[in-house]
Design an enzyme around this catalytic site. Structure first.
Site, short mmCIF file in Angstrom:
data_model
loop_
_atom_site.label_atom_id
_atom_site.label_comp_id
_atom_site.label_asym_id
_atom_site.label_seq_id
_atom_site.Cartn_x
_atom_site.Cartn_y
_atom_site.Cartn_z
N HIS A 1 75.31 80.47 38.63
CA HIS A 1 74.07 80.20 37.90
C HIS A 1 73.90 78.70 37.70
CE1 HIS A 1 77.23 80.69 34.82
NE2 HIS A 1 76.54 79.83 34.10
N CYS B 1 76.37 70.08 27.33
CA CYS B 1 76.06 70.81 28.55
C CYS B 1 75.19 72.00 28.16
CB CYS B 1 77.32 71.25 29.28
SG CYS B 1 78.48 72.19 28.28
N GLU C 1 72.58 71.15 20.26
CA GLU C 1 74.03 71.00 20.26
C GLU C 1 74.49 69.80 19.43
OE1 GLU C 1 77.57 70.67 23.62
OE2 GLU C 1 75.63 71.49 24.18
#
Length: 187
Positions: free
Chosen positions: A38, A73, A93
């Site tokens: 993915h 990420c 994040e």
């Protein structure tokens, strides 16, 4: 009567063997011992003094909990440009408003990797690597994402990863082996 959730399901975009999008899967269920290929991205954030932000993954993370890694990420959503996903993840994040992330450059556009963590969960991603600048201020990471963080000298970071690769995420170890990324972060 069953109440419907108003929270949208976060999807990852699946890739075929040729690196083309070929479907989606819920992020919450895609990572297991047979994770499909993915799309994702990694980012190294630098401050105005040239230091690089490294983060320690939250202990509650499904994969690589408590491991030191790159700044952030994530996975681009369906039809979402990876640079836009990077800015979105900066808020989700690191607690950084979008306008504070700038000078975004894709350094390793063709990076991909496959790794297995100690629990047997596989990560298998086509994962372009970016470098960006935090324009002002500091970060306020979300505790469900980041256990702790540090701003480090890029040369020291590369040396630490070379001498103790087991303390860092496997994708970060592979990424920092590339001279292009070392140069882009100032190592």
């Amino acid at each position: 009567m069953t109440e419907l959730s108003s929270t949208p399901v976060e999807l990852v975009v699946l890739a075929d063997a040729n690196g083309r999008a070929c479907g989606t899967a819920p992020k919450a269920t895609v990572h297991d011992d047979n994770t499909p290929l993915h799309f994702a991205f990694s980012c190294y954030v630098r401050d105005e003094q040239g230091k690089v932000l490294v983060t320690r993954r939250a202990l509650s993370k499904k994969t690589w909990p408590g491991v030191w890694t790159n700044s952030m990420c994530g996975h681009p959503g369906v039809g979402e440009d990876p640079a836009a996903a990077l800015v979105r993840r900066g808020a989700e994040e690191l607690g950084v408003p979008p306008q504070r992330i700038g000078d975004i450059k894709c350094v390793l556009p063709d990076f991909s990797y496959r790794a297995v963590d100690s629990s047997g969960i596989v990560e298998w991603e086509i994962c372009p690597v970016y470098v960006a600048t935090l324009n002002t201020g500091d970060v306020a990471p979300l505790p469900e994402e980041v256990d702790s963080f540090a701003w480090v000298d890029p040369v020291d970071l590369v040396a630490a990863v070379k001498s103790t690769p087991f303390a860092f995420s496997p994708w970060m170890v592979e990424q920092l082996a590339h001279p292009e990324l070392q140069h882009a972060i100032g190592a």
